[in-house]
Design a protein around this motif. Structure first.
Motif, PDB file in Angstrom:
ATOM      1  N   CYS A   9       0.855  -1.184   0.000  1.00  0.00           N
ATOM      2  CA  CYS A   9       0.000   0.000   0.000  1.00  0.00           C
ATOM      3  C   CYS A   9       0.894   1.238   0.000  1.00  0.00           C
ATOM      4  O   CYS A   9       1.738   1.397   0.889  1.00  0.00           O
ATOM      5  N   CYS A  11       1.419   5.095   0.570  1.00  0.00           N
ATOM      6  CA  CYS A  11       0.857   6.211   1.326  1.00  0.00           C
ATOM      7  C   CYS A  11       1.706   7.453   1.054  1.00  0.00           C
ATOM      8  O   CYS A  11       2.865   7.345   0.687  1.00  0.00           O
ATOM      9  N   ASP A  61     -10.138   8.717   3.499  1.00  0.00           N
ATOM     10  CA  ASP A  61      -9.184   8.361   4.559  1.00  0.00           C
ATOM     11  C   ASP A  61      -9.520   6.989   5.144  1.00  0.00           C
ATOM     12  O   ASP A  61      -8.632   6.157   5.351  1.00  0.00           O
ATOM     13  N   HIS A  64      -8.639   4.259   2.695  1.00  0.00           N
ATOM     14  CA  HIS A  64      -7.200   4.004   2.607  1.00  0.00           C
ATOM     15  C   HIS A  64      -6.728   3.130   3.771  1.00  0.00           C
ATOM     16  O   HIS A  64      -5.824   2.294   3.598  1.00  0.00           O
ATOM     17  N   LEU A  65      -7.319   3.290   4.947  1.00  0.00           N
ATOM     18  CA  LEU A  65      -6.962   2.413   6.070  1.00  0.00           C
ATOM     19  C   LEU A  65      -7.322   0.967   5.758  1.00  0.00           C
ATOM     20  O   LEU A  65      -6.601   0.041   6.143  1.00  0.00           O
ATOM     21  N   ILE A  68      -4.607  -0.455   3.722  1.00  0.00           N
ATOM     22  CA  ILE A  68      -3.489  -0.849   4.587  1.00  0.00           C
ATOM     23  C   ILE A  68      -3.769  -2.214   5.199  1.00  0.00           C
ATOM     24  O   ILE A  68      -2.873  -3.064   5.281  1.00  0.00           O
ATOM     25  N   SER A  86      -2.408  13.351   7.469  1.00  0.00           N
ATOM     26  CA  SER A  86      -3.071  12.094   7.084  1.00  0.00           C
ATOM     27  C   SER A  86      -2.062  10.960   6.958  1.00  0.00           C
ATOM     28  O   SER A  86      -2.316   9.838   7.404  1.00  0.00           O
ATOM     29  N   THR A  87      -0.922  11.249   6.375  1.00  0.00           N
ATOM     30  CA  THR A  87       0.101  10.214   6.213  1.00  0.00           C
ATOM     31  C   THR A  87       0.642   9.774   7.565  1.00  0.00           C
ATOM     32  O   THR A  87       0.857   8.577   7.793  1.00  0.00           O
ATOM     33  N   ARG A  89      -0.988   9.692  10.307  1.00  0.00           N
ATOM     34  CA  ARG A  89      -2.045   8.843  10.873  1.00  0.00           C
ATOM     35  C   ARG A  89      -1.995   7.448  10.231  1.00  0.00           C
ATOM     36  O   ARG A  89      -2.144   6.431  10.912  1.00  0.00           O
ATOM     37  N   GLU A  90      -1.762   7.390   8.931  1.00  0.00           N
ATOM     38  CA  GLU A  90      -1.679   6.103   8.234  1.00  0.00           C
ATOM     39  C   GLU A  90      -0.463   5.295   8.701  1.00  0.00           C
ATOM     40  O   GLU A  90      -0.553   4.076   8.875  1.00  0.00           O
ATOM     41  N   TYR A  93      -1.297   3.892  12.070  1.00  0.00           N
ATOM     42  CA  TYR A  93      -2.258   2.799  11.914  1.00  0.00           C
ATOM     43  C   TYR A  93      -1.555   1.536  11.419  1.00  0.00           C
ATOM     44  O   TYR A  93      -1.767   0.441  11.951  1.00  0.00           O
TER      45      TYR A  93
END
Length: 112
Positions: A9, A11, A61, A64-65, A68, A86-87, A89-90, A93
């Motif tokens: 994935c 990001c 968002d 996208h999770l 992942i 956002s990145t 946070r990704e 996660y």
């Protein structure tokens, strides 16, 4: 040989569409299944003040999770070491779910 190709994935900030496309291409030619952001505003959209709504951003968002979740690992495209909210946070996660995370910029200093 594995039963299925590796799934990665991608990001990163969607402002790096060219860099993400290059990473996608390189990984795909290497036999990797690539999951990446699906929506990028074109330069002319941004110049005209176009954007996505807050509701759409929230939905993208969350989607996208889920990407992942499907991936074996995450590749963060971070030209110049840039990591946005956002990145970040990704990344958090992905790590919380046990996914390995790597970066295109080796000089990136990870947040503590």
């Amino acid at each position: 040989m594995p039963d299925r190709p590796e799934i990665v994935c991608i990001c990163g900030s969607t402002r790096f569409v060219d860099e993400m496309s290059a990473a996608n291409r390189d990984l795909t030619f290497a036999g990797v299944i690539v999951l990446a952001p699906g929506v990028f505003l074109r330069a002319e959209d941004r110049e005209a003040g176009g954007s996505i709504t807050a509701e759409q951003k929230t939905a993208l968002d969350a989607l996208h999770l889920r990407k992942i979740d499907l991936a074996d690992r995450v590749l963060v495209v971070n030209p110049g070491g840039y990591i946005g909210e956002s990145t970040s946070r990704e990344i958090a996660y992905a790590r919380a779910t046990g996914k390995p995370v790597s970066f295109t910029e080796p000089s990136f200093t990870e947040p503590s």
